[in-house]
Write a protein that holds these residues in place. Structure first.
Motif, PDB file in Angstrom:
ATOM      1  N   PHE A  37      30.481  48.420  39.804  1.00 16.18           N
ATOM      2  CA  PHE A  37      31.925  47.879  39.856  1.00 16.18           C
ATOM      3  C   PHE A  37      31.582  47.407  38.109  1.00 16.18           C
ATOM      4  O   PHE A  37      31.251  47.122  37.553  1.00 16.18           O
ATOM      5  N   ARG A  38      33.200  46.802  38.510  1.00 17.35           N
ATOM      6  CA  ARG A  38      34.243  46.669  36.894  1.00 17.35           C
ATOM      7  C   ARG A  38      35.009  45.840  36.669  1.00 17.35           C
ATOM      8  O   ARG A  38      35.948  45.846  37.791  1.00 17.35           O
ATOM      9  N   GLU A  44      41.035  42.042  38.182  1.00 19.58           N
ATOM     10  CA  GLU A  44      39.736  41.753  39.470  1.00 19.58           C
ATOM     11  C   GLU A  44      39.063  42.474  39.225  1.00 19.58           C
ATOM     12  O   GLU A  44      39.102  43.383  38.822  1.00 19.58           O
ATOM     13  N   ARG A  45      37.301  42.243  39.369  1.00 12.84           N
ATOM     14  CA  ARG A  45      36.441  42.840  39.504  1.00 12.84           C
ATOM     15  C   ARG A  45      36.564  43.784  40.950  1.00 12.84           C
ATOM     16  O   ARG A  45      37.276  43.600  41.580  1.00 12.84           O
ATOM     17  N   ALA A  92      36.395  49.281  30.982  1.00 11.17           N
ATOM     18  CA  ALA A  92      35.541  47.815  31.656  1.00 11.17           C
ATOM     19  C   ALA A  92      34.284  47.808  31.357  1.00 11.17           C
ATOM     20  O   ALA A  92      33.718  48.115  30.642  1.00 11.17           O
ATOM     21  N   VAL A  93      34.460  46.473  31.889  1.00 10.53           N
ATOM     22  CA  VAL A  93      32.431  46.105  32.762  1.00 10.53           C
ATOM     23  C   VAL A  93      32.068  46.773  32.677  1.00 10.53           C
ATOM     24  O   VAL A  93      32.910  46.674  34.038  1.00 10.53           O
ATOM     25  N   PHE A 104      25.982  50.043  54.593  1.00 12.23           N
ATOM     26  CA  PHE A 104      26.748  50.097  53.476  1.00 12.23           C
ATOM     27  C   PHE A 104      28.365  49.694  53.399  1.00 12.23           C
ATOM     28  O   PHE A 104      29.225  49.455  54.260  1.00 12.23           O
ATOM     29  N   THR A 105      28.538  48.844  52.219  1.00  7.53           N
ATOM     30  CA  THR A 105      29.306  48.684  52.074  1.00  7.53           C
ATOM     31  C   THR A 105      29.953  48.358  50.788  1.00  7.53           C
ATOM     32  O   THR A 105      29.029  48.865  49.613  1.00  7.53           O
ATOM     33  N   ILE A 106      31.490  48.772  49.991  1.00  8.81           N
ATOM     34  CA  ILE A 106      31.968  48.381  48.786  1.00  8.81           C
ATOM     35  C   ILE A 106      32.630  46.957  49.221  1.00  8.81           C
ATOM     36  O   ILE A 106      33.285  46.545  47.805  1.00  8.81           O
ATOM     37  N   ASP A 107      32.327  46.033  49.476  1.00  6.53           N
ATOM     38  CA  ASP A 107      32.750  44.691  48.893  1.00  6.53           C
ATOM     39  C   ASP A 107      32.181  44.195  48.015  1.00  6.53           C
ATOM     40  O   ASP A 107      30.702  43.669  48.268  1.00  6.53           O
TER      41      ASP A 107
END
Length: 124
Positions: A37-38, A44-45, A92-93, A104-107
């Motif tokens: 994530f960034r 927002e992240r 970004a960080v 599997f998730t991107i949340d």
């Protein structure tokens, strides 16, 4: 408990490449699904990419598809994010994250463990 340590960030020019690494340690850390994530200033992240613990399934944010690629080496407990054709908007960080849910998730809310982050800055 799983500990995550990212590395590989830096300052590069537009069009350059970087490879981020995330080393995991702890109980059964190689069997965790991993994500990147960034966080950019004022935003927002955001999800970047994710990979299952077997490496058989990956997903990418539309903004990085075709430019970023994930790989993992479970023997070394390491996940890599190869970033090519970097753009200033990629600044970004970048955070590595892990979860052991059976899906599997991107949340980001699903991820149990997070690294400290590594700064990526792309100049125009």
């Amino acid at each position: 408990q799983v500990q995550l340590v990212e590395s590989g960030g830096g300052l590069v020019q537009s069009g350059a490449s970087l490879r981020l690494s995330c080393v995991a340690s702890g109980h059964s850390s190689s069997k965790y699904n991993m994500g990147w994530f960034r966080s950019a200033p004022g935003k927002e992240r955001a999800f970047v990419a994710a990979i299952t613990w077997t490496g058989s399934n990956t997903d990418y944010a539309d903004s990085v598809k075709g430019r970023f690629a994930l790989a993992r080496d479970n023997a070394a407990n390491t996940v890599y994010l190869q970033m090519n054709s970097l753009k200033p908007e990629d600044t970004a960080v970048y955070y590595c994250a892990a979860h052991n849910r059976p899906f599997f998730t991107i949340d980001p809310g699903t991820y149990n463990y997070w690294g400290q982050g590594t700064q990526v800055t792309v100049s125009s």
